[in-house]
Scaffold this motif. Sequence first.
Motif, PDB file in Angstrom:
ATOM      1  N   LYS A 189      78.068  -1.420   9.867  1.00  0.00           N
ATOM      2  CA  LYS A 189      78.548  -2.349  10.907  1.00  0.00           C
ATOM      3  C   LYS A 189      79.009  -1.618  12.176  1.00  0.00           C
ATOM      4  O   LYS A 189      79.041  -2.192  13.244  1.00  0.00           O
ATOM      5  CB  LYS A 189      79.689  -3.221  10.367  1.00  0.00           C
ATOM      6  N   ASP A 240      77.251   1.723   3.452  1.00  0.00           N
ATOM      7  CA  ASP A 240      78.117   0.581   3.138  1.00  0.00           C
ATOM      8  C   ASP A 240      77.574  -0.571   3.969  1.00  0.00           C
ATOM      9  O   ASP A 240      77.653  -0.537   5.200  1.00  0.00           O
ATOM     10  CB  ASP A 240      79.565   0.915   3.541  1.00  0.00           C
ATOM     11  N   SER A 260      91.341  -0.570   9.722  1.00  0.00           N
ATOM     12  CA  SER A 260      90.403   0.196  10.538  1.00  0.00           C
ATOM     13  C   SER A 260      91.175   0.868  11.661  1.00  0.00           C
ATOM     14  O   SER A 260      92.087   0.276  12.239  1.00  0.00           O
ATOM     15  CB  SER A 260      89.345  -0.755  11.108  1.00  0.00           C
ATOM     16  N   GLY A 312      88.181   3.587   7.919  1.00  0.00           N
ATOM     17  CA  GLY A 312      89.442   3.370   8.627  1.00  0.00           C
ATOM     18  C   GLY A 312      90.016   4.602   9.287  1.00  0.00           C
ATOM     19  O   GLY A 312      91.069   4.517   9.928  1.00  0.00           O
ATOM     20  N   GLU A 327      83.803   5.421   3.125  1.00  0.00           N
ATOM     21  CA  GLU A 327      82.784   4.741   3.945  1.00  0.00           C
ATOM     22  C   GLU A 327      83.247   4.631   5.400  1.00  0.00           C
ATOM     23  O   GLU A 327      83.493   3.534   5.898  1.00  0.00           O
ATOM     24  CB  GLU A 327      82.456   3.368   3.347  1.00  0.00           C
ATOM     25  N   GLY A 363      83.124   4.502   9.434  1.00  0.00           N
ATOM     26  CA  GLY A 363      82.199   4.047  10.471  1.00  0.00           C
ATOM     27  C   GLY A 363      82.576   4.747  11.764  1.00  0.00           C
ATOM     28  O   GLY A 363      81.918   5.658  12.251  1.00  0.00           O
ATOM     29  N   ARG A 364      83.739   4.334  12.274  1.00  0.00           N
ATOM     30  CA  ARG A 364      84.219   4.821  13.571  1.00  0.00           C
ATOM     31  C   ARG A 364      84.267   6.358  13.662  1.00  0.00           C
ATOM     32  O   ARG A 364      83.867   6.930  14.664  1.00  0.00           O
ATOM     33  CB  ARG A 364      85.646   4.262  13.758  1.00  0.00           C
ATOM     34  N   HIS A 389      81.450   0.183  16.671  1.00  0.00           N
ATOM     35  CA  HIS A 389      82.009  -1.152  16.894  1.00  0.00           C
ATOM     36  C   HIS A 389      81.909  -1.499  18.389  1.00  0.00           C
ATOM     37  O   HIS A 389      82.844  -2.051  18.979  1.00  0.00           O
ATOM     38  CB  HIS A 389      83.462  -1.228  16.406  1.00  0.00           C
TER      39      HIS A 389
END
Length: 423
Positions: free
Chosen positions: A57, A76, A198, A238, A280, A282-283, A380
């Motif tokens: 995402k 993920d 997050s 996160g 997992e 992302g950022r 994001h």
Amino acid sequence: MNKQVIYYPEDAVLRAVKQFETPFFLYDEARLRENCRNFKKAFSRHFPNFWPLYAVKANSNPEILKIIAEEGFDFDASSPSEVWITRKLGKTEDFAMSSIGMFTGNYNPASELKYAKDAGYLLNLDDISMIPMLQEIGVSEFISLRINPGVGKATIESNVFAGPNAKYGIPFEQAAQAYAMVRDMGVKRFGIHMMTGSNVPIGEKNYFGDIIKKLLEVVADIKEKTGVEIELLNMGGGFGVPYRPEEDSLNMEEIALSVRKAFDEQCEKYGLKEPHLMAEPGRWITADMGFLVSRVDVIKDGYKKFVGIDASSNDMPRPSIYGAYHHVSVIQARESSGGKPETVSIAGKICENNDQLAQDRELLHCEVGDIIVIHNCGAHAYSMGHNYNGRLRHAEYLLRIDGSFAKIRRAETFEDLYATILS
Ligand SMILES: Cc1ncc(COP(=O)(O)O)c(C=O)c1O
């Protein structure tokens, strides 16, 4: 001044704006690979079987996903379309644990779970009420459950994903009951997952260690009450990144060490067989590799000074949704433009007053035609974009390690916007 926040690949941006129409996203492959390697290295040192996933995402461009997969991450996925795009990448045979990754949705119907399961994803169920759906879609041998450990943290309130106000996860008090239910349905192997917030504030150095301790207490409780042994523990994502120049960067080595200590302490205390660790992010993987590059169209000197650019909050909604802060750099188009730094707000073209990508910032004097670079736009950012006011989303370019550019997504057209209309 944190160099990680104020850095942008200036030469590449200057070359890119001569060749490509602004606005566009520019992603730096070297930085992306470095982030993947640093993340894996920090945890693999303490957890030889560490299984890293990337939260699709955050940035779901397939070229970005391919690079992350090459760096040894699985995925993920949170929706059927994220499952679909990851399946199209062509990397199938070498997924760890013979799975492409973990599917963590929330409030999903059985049809979505079935789609993810059939694509090879390990299902991670968000609530007890979803467990009976397994009968409908076929009980898997291996199931993970998302637990709400009762506390969560984030820099922005709506990014707190655990605790009493969060819509996610099985309350930890119901965990043993939930595992007994899946066990009784014939599930043989078990995972546990949490994702408590997050962009957890970087200063919270003990947070990840503490929250893992809490989750391992839950693991012990499950074992005691049901006999179920947890094989996989997914600590979620996160991991915070600095958005402001005065913020420090997260020391991932320190975080990994605190997680190691939490495992040692709790596994010994409760006599647990150590579960395999997963995470997992992302950022942390993609945020600082991305820049939104735009051009000044209009300067308005009214009650305040507004610098109107050709990108808007539909390209990168974080400031409009949460008031998020993104660092901004100005590249003056003419060397002679000089001028003293001044306090301005950077505005887009959407008819909402929160369409201000930066507010009241002291920036280099801007004129029409200058370039505005918005930092930390790799995560994001595009993936949260939208088309309000009929505004189109723009192109994405990848700055390759050899300095060349690859166009990895074209800008939308009016036809794209109306492609779903039937008449
Ligand atoms: C379940 C889950 N995992 C991972 C992530 C990635 O979070 P971050 O980008 O903060 O690492 C998110 C973000 O919303 C999430 O909901």
